[in-house]
Design an enzyme around this catalytic site. Structure first.
Site, PDB file in Angstrom:
ATOM      1  N   GLY A   8       0.845  -1.200   0.000  1.00  0.00           N
ATOM      2  CA  GLY A   8       0.000   0.000   0.000  1.00  0.00           C
ATOM      3  C   GLY A   8       0.877   1.246   0.000  1.00  0.00           C
ATOM      4  O   GLY A   8       0.489   2.295   0.517  1.00  0.00           O
ATOM      5  N   MET A  13      -1.305   6.390   4.236  1.00  0.00           N
ATOM      6  CA  MET A  13      -0.488   5.812   5.313  1.00  0.00           C
ATOM      7  C   MET A  13       0.798   5.213   4.759  1.00  0.00           C
ATOM      8  O   MET A  13       1.871   5.359   5.348  1.00  0.00           O
ATOM      9  CB  MET A  13      -1.288   4.730   6.056  1.00  0.00           C
ATOM     10  CG  MET A  13      -2.338   5.259   6.987  1.00  0.00           C
ATOM     11  SD  MET A  13      -1.647   6.216   8.345  1.00  0.00           S
ATOM     12  CE  MET A  13      -0.883   4.920   9.306  1.00  0.00           C
ATOM     13  N   THR A  97      -4.131  -2.011   8.405  1.00  0.00           N
ATOM     14  CA  THR A  97      -5.395  -1.948   7.665  1.00  0.00           C
ATOM     15  C   THR A  97      -6.516  -2.475   8.544  1.00  0.00           C
ATOM     16  O   THR A  97      -6.379  -3.543   9.150  1.00  0.00           O
ATOM     17  CB  THR A  97      -5.307  -2.804   6.384  1.00  0.00           C
ATOM     18  OG1 THR A  97      -4.077  -2.514   5.733  1.00  0.00           O
ATOM     19  CG2 THR A  97      -6.471  -2.528   5.458  1.00  0.00           C
ATOM     20  N   THR A  98      -7.613  -1.743   8.599  1.00  0.00           N
ATOM     21  CA  THR A  98      -8.730  -2.139   9.455  1.00  0.00           C
ATOM     22  C   THR A  98      -9.765  -2.922   8.638  1.00  0.00           C
ATOM     23  O   THR A  98      -9.635  -3.028   7.421  1.00  0.00           O
ATOM     24  CB  THR A  98      -9.363  -0.898  10.105  1.00  0.00           C
ATOM     25  OG1 THR A  98      -9.585   0.073   9.078  1.00  0.00           O
ATOM     26  CG2 THR A  98      -8.440  -0.317  11.149  1.00  0.00           C
ATOM     27  N   ALA A 122      -2.693  -4.100  14.663  1.00  0.00           N
ATOM     28  CA  ALA A 122      -3.122  -3.040  15.592  1.00  0.00           C
ATOM     29  C   ALA A 122      -4.190  -2.185  14.915  1.00  0.00           C
ATOM     30  O   ALA A 122      -3.920  -1.561  13.891  1.00  0.00           O
ATOM     31  CB  ALA A 122      -1.942  -2.163  16.013  1.00  0.00           C
ATOM     32  N   PHE A 125      -2.358   2.560  15.854  1.00  0.00           N
ATOM     33  CA  PHE A 125      -0.939   2.602  16.236  1.00  0.00           C
ATOM     34  C   PHE A 125      -0.591   3.870  17.017  1.00  0.00           C
ATOM     35  O   PHE A 125       0.568   4.074  17.347  1.00  0.00           O
ATOM     36  CB  PHE A 125      -0.057   2.520  14.983  1.00  0.00           C
ATOM     37  CG  PHE A 125       0.150   1.122  14.473  1.00  0.00           C
ATOM     38  CD1 PHE A 125       1.091   0.288  15.062  1.00  0.00           C
ATOM     39  CD2 PHE A 125      -0.586   0.641  13.409  1.00  0.00           C
ATOM     40  CE1 PHE A 125       1.298  -1.002  14.590  1.00  0.00           C
ATOM     41  CE2 PHE A 125      -0.388  -0.652  12.929  1.00  0.00           C
ATOM     42  CZ  PHE A 125       0.565  -1.471  13.525  1.00  0.00           C
ATOM     43  N   HIS A 152     -13.919  10.227  11.422  1.00  0.00           N
ATOM     44  CA  HIS A 152     -12.813  10.008  10.483  1.00  0.00           C
ATOM     45  C   HIS A 152     -13.032  10.805   9.197  1.00  0.00           C
ATOM     46  O   HIS A 152     -14.140  11.231   8.897  1.00  0.00           O
ATOM     47  CB  HIS A 152     -12.698   8.521  10.132  1.00  0.00           C
ATOM     48  CG  HIS A 152     -12.005   7.711  11.186  1.00  0.00           C
ATOM     49  ND1 HIS A 152     -12.647   7.271  12.317  1.00  0.00           N
ATOM     50  CD2 HIS A 152     -10.721   7.284  11.282  1.00  0.00           C
ATOM     51  CE1 HIS A 152     -11.790   6.599  13.074  1.00  0.00           C
ATOM     52  NE2 HIS A 152     -10.611   6.594  12.467  1.00  0.00           N
ATOM     53  N   LYS A 156     -12.567   7.063   4.316  1.00  0.00           N
ATOM     54  CA  LYS A 156     -12.505   5.794   5.049  1.00  0.00           C
ATOM     55  C   LYS A 156     -13.621   4.855   4.568  1.00  0.00           C
ATOM     56  O   LYS A 156     -14.781   5.265   4.470  1.00  0.00           O
ATOM     57  CB  LYS A 156     -12.641   6.048   6.559  1.00  0.00           C
ATOM     58  CG  LYS A 156     -12.444   4.800   7.389  1.00  0.00           C
ATOM     59  CD  LYS A 156     -12.282   5.134   8.856  1.00  0.00           C
ATOM     60  CE  LYS A 156     -12.166   3.892   9.701  1.00  0.00           C
ATOM     61  NZ  LYS A 156     -11.038   3.030   9.325  1.00  0.00           N
ATOM     62  N   GLY A 162     -11.800   0.407  13.240  1.00  0.00           N
ATOM     63  CA  GLY A 162     -11.175  -0.686  14.006  1.00  0.00           C
ATOM     64  C   GLY A 162     -10.979  -0.296  15.456  1.00  0.00           C
ATOM     65  O   GLY A 162     -11.110  -1.129  16.367  1.00  0.00           O
ATOM     66  N   THR A 163     -10.671   0.976  15.691  1.00  0.00           N
ATOM     67  CA  THR A 163     -10.467   1.442  17.069  1.00  0.00           C
ATOM     68  C   THR A 163     -11.775   1.386  17.856  1.00  0.00           C
ATOM     69  O   THR A 163     -11.796   0.934  19.008  1.00  0.00           O
ATOM     70  CB  THR A 163      -9.922   2.880  17.069  1.00  0.00           C
ATOM     71  OG1 THR A 163      -8.819   2.928  16.176  1.00  0.00           O
ATOM     72  CG2 THR A 163      -9.502   3.324  18.457  1.00  0.00           C
TER      73      THR A 163
HETATM   74  P1  NAP Z   1      -5.370   4.745   1.099  1.00  0.00           P
HETATM   75  O1  NAP Z   1      -4.809   6.110   0.993  1.00  0.00           O
HETATM   76  O2  NAP Z   1      -6.552   4.384   0.236  1.00  0.00           O
HETATM   77  O3  NAP Z   1      -4.158   3.732   0.803  1.00  0.00           O
HETATM   78  C1  NAP Z   1      -4.295   2.400   0.464  1.00  0.00           C
HETATM   79  C2  NAP Z   1      -3.341   2.108  -0.676  1.00  0.00           C
HETATM   80  O4  NAP Z   1      -3.321   0.707  -0.953  1.00  0.00           O
HETATM   81  C3  NAP Z   1      -3.779   2.804  -1.988  1.00  0.00           C
HETATM   82  O5  NAP Z   1      -2.644   3.260  -2.694  1.00  0.00           O
HETATM   83  C4  NAP Z   1      -4.502   1.664  -2.690  1.00  0.00           C
HETATM   84  O6  NAP Z   1      -4.612   1.840  -4.104  1.00  0.00           O
HETATM   85  C5  NAP Z   1      -3.588   0.520  -2.357  1.00  0.00           C
HETATM   86  N1  NAP Z   1      -4.184  -0.792  -2.558  1.00  0.00           N
HETATM   87  C6  NAP Z   1      -5.487  -1.133  -2.739  1.00  0.00           C
HETATM   88  N2  NAP Z   1      -5.609  -2.466  -2.884  1.00  0.00           N
HETATM   89  C7  NAP Z   1      -4.356  -2.977  -2.789  1.00  0.00           C
HETATM   90  C8  NAP Z   1      -3.831  -4.289  -2.873  1.00  0.00           C
HETATM   91  N3  NAP Z   1      -4.621  -5.344  -3.076  1.00  0.00           N
HETATM   92  N4  NAP Z   1      -2.501  -4.457  -2.737  1.00  0.00           N
HETATM   93  C9  NAP Z   1      -1.687  -3.407  -2.521  1.00  0.00           C
HETATM   94  N5  NAP Z   1      -2.121  -2.126  -2.441  1.00  0.00           N
HETATM   95  C10 NAP Z   1      -3.449  -1.924  -2.582  1.00  0.00           C
HETATM   96  O7  NAP Z   1      -5.788   4.412   2.580  1.00  0.00           O
HETATM   97  P2  NAP Z   1      -5.083   4.898   3.955  1.00  0.00           P
HETATM   98  O8  NAP Z   1      -5.751   6.135   4.436  1.00  0.00           O
HETATM   99  O9  NAP Z   1      -3.601   4.910   3.774  1.00  0.00           O
HETATM  100  O10 NAP Z   1      -5.538   3.759   4.943  1.00  0.00           O
HETATM  101  C11 NAP Z   1      -5.199   2.394   4.684  1.00  0.00           C
HETATM  102  C12 NAP Z   1      -5.814   1.512   5.755  1.00  0.00           C
HETATM  103  O11 NAP Z   1      -5.150   1.778   7.007  1.00  0.00           O
HETATM  104  C13 NAP Z   1      -7.298   1.733   6.031  1.00  0.00           C
HETATM  105  O12 NAP Z   1      -7.909   0.488   6.315  1.00  0.00           O
HETATM  106  C14 NAP Z   1      -7.313   2.599   7.274  1.00  0.00           C
HETATM  107  O13 NAP Z   1      -8.490   2.453   8.033  1.00  0.00           O
HETATM  108  C15 NAP Z   1      -6.117   2.026   8.008  1.00  0.00           C
HETATM  109  N6  NAP Z   1      -5.514   2.891   9.017  1.00  0.00           N
HETATM  110  C16 NAP Z   1      -5.084   2.281  10.154  1.00  0.00           C
HETATM  111  C17 NAP Z   1      -4.413   3.000  11.124  1.00  0.00           C
HETATM  112  C18 NAP Z   1      -3.917   2.285  12.344  1.00  0.00           C
HETATM  113  O14 NAP Z   1      -3.354   2.944  13.243  1.00  0.00           O
HETATM  114  N7  NAP Z   1      -4.061   0.975  12.434  1.00  0.00           N
HETATM  115  C19 NAP Z   1      -4.191   4.367  10.934  1.00  0.00           C
HETATM  116  C20 NAP Z   1      -4.640   4.965   9.773  1.00  0.00           C
HETATM  117  C21 NAP Z   1      -5.282   4.210   8.800  1.00  0.00           C
HETATM  118  P3  NAP Z   1      -6.005   2.517  -4.667  1.00  0.00           P
HETATM  119  O15 NAP Z   1      -6.029   3.890  -4.074  1.00  0.00           O
HETATM  120  O16 NAP Z   1      -5.852   2.512  -6.143  1.00  0.00           O
HETATM  121  O17 NAP Z   1      -7.128   1.640  -4.157  1.00  0.00           O
END
Ligand code: NAP
Length: 265
Positions: A8, A13, A97-98, A122, A125, A152, A156, A162-163
């Site tokens: 990703g 992120m 990823t949530t 997690a 984080f 959020h 999203k 997830g939190t």
């Molecule tokens: P984002 O900007 O949409 O980033 C996701 C990236 O992964 C995009 O570049 C997407 O491409 C790509 N992707 C989609 N399907 C994929 C696959 N099969 N293999 C590899 N890459 C792929 O989202 P984000 O805001 O970074 O958030 C990502 C996730 O993290 C979400 O589930 C969010 O809820 C979670 N998150 C968790 C925390 C934590 O602390 N645990 C904190 C923040 C966010 P496309 O845009 O073309 O789909």
């Protein structure tokens, strides 16, 4: 040096994680994967040339780049397959990823044990959010009537966050399930969903608006008083120390570990 692949890598992120891994002592960025290609993961993240291309085939990248750890910030519908692919290559997933279901987490736990490859998940984080969950669990012992509001950004995909889900699960461990609000309120709900989702009688409300990164309020109500615990993430930087810690520690764990609090001293 722990060899890290970021999955990703072109996402919001993922770019922050690429920057953080490049700057972190003890971690080496050896691979980057996303659904789109890019010439260089460092340049795409605004961190200068890293000499690591962003590739699209996760299994091939795991074979060729030989990471020890895969950090995954992709999409709720992709994360489960990503984690299983990593484990089948004996690469430890660190998952932000949530959207993983309880059943999927259980399958991941079994796969981590079968492959003798530790895994870490997690839902949040950020240390402040972890403290919010711990304090909520404490408070619910004494004030068991509680509602959760999570707020959020509007990109999203999954709800509740997830939190929020992990907060509700942790509170449920110390709170006897019971209905909250008026006993007849369901019959009177003018607009469906006005009272939010119901988890063992606790109501959870998901707000999606531009301007937010990630925030959560946990409101406790008691006789003549309320208590509000709130955490606000103002920048994605808040997640990076936790992600770096997990990337360094995951290889020393066993099976599946869930929650950043499990790694804190
Ligand atoms: P984002 O900007 O949409 O980033 C996701 C990236 O992964 C995009 O570049 C997407 O491409 C790509 N992707 C989609 N399907 C994929 C696959 N099969 N293999 C590899 N890459 C792929 O989202 P984000 O805001 O970074 O958030 C990502 C996730 O993290 C979400 O589930 C969010 O809820 C979670 N998150 C968790 C925390 C934590 O602390 N645990 C904190 C923040 C966010 P496309 O845009 O073309 O789909």
């Amino acid at each position: 040096m722990t060899r890290v692949l970021v999955n990703g890598a072109l996402g919001r992120m993922g770019k922050s994680v690429v920057q953080a891994v490049l700057a972190e002592d003890g971690l080496a960025l050896v691979g980057a994967v996303d659904i789109h290609e890019a010439e260089d993961a460092g340049l795409a993240a605004g961190a200068g040339k890293a000499g690591v291309p962003v590739e699209t085939d996760l299994a091939a990248a795991l074979d060729e780049r030989k990471p020890e750890v895969m950090i995954d910030f992709t999409r709720p519908d992709a994360v489960y397959d990503n984690v299983m692919t990593a484990l089948s290559h004996k690469v430890s997933p660190v998952v932000g990823t949530t959207g993983l279901s309880a059943a999927q987490r259980e399958e991941i736990r079994k796969a981590a044990e079968r492959e003798q490859t530790p895994a870490f998940i997690a839902p949040n984080f950020a240390i402040g959010a972890v403290l919010l969950m711990m304090l909520s669990e404490q408070a619910a012992k004494y004030m068991p009537d509680v509602e959760i509001i999570e707020l959020h950004h509007d990109h999203k995909l999954d709800a509740p966050s997830g939190t929020a889900a992990q907060t509700a699960e942790r509170i449920a461990k110390v709170r006897k399930a019971h209905h909250q609000g008026h006993p007849d309120e369901q019959e009177k709900e003018g607009w469906e969903g006005a009272r939010g989702a119901d988890y063992e009688g606790m109501h959870v409300h998901s707000v999606r608006l531009p301007g937010f990164v990630a925030s959560q309020e946990v409101i406790f109500g008691g006789l003549g008083q309320t208590l509000t615990l709130r955490h606000d993430t103002t920048s994605r930087e808040s997640f990076m120390p936790g992600v770096m810690l997990a990337a360094k520690k995951v290889r020393g764990l066993k099976g599946l570990t869930v929650g950043l609090d499990q790694l804190l001293d």
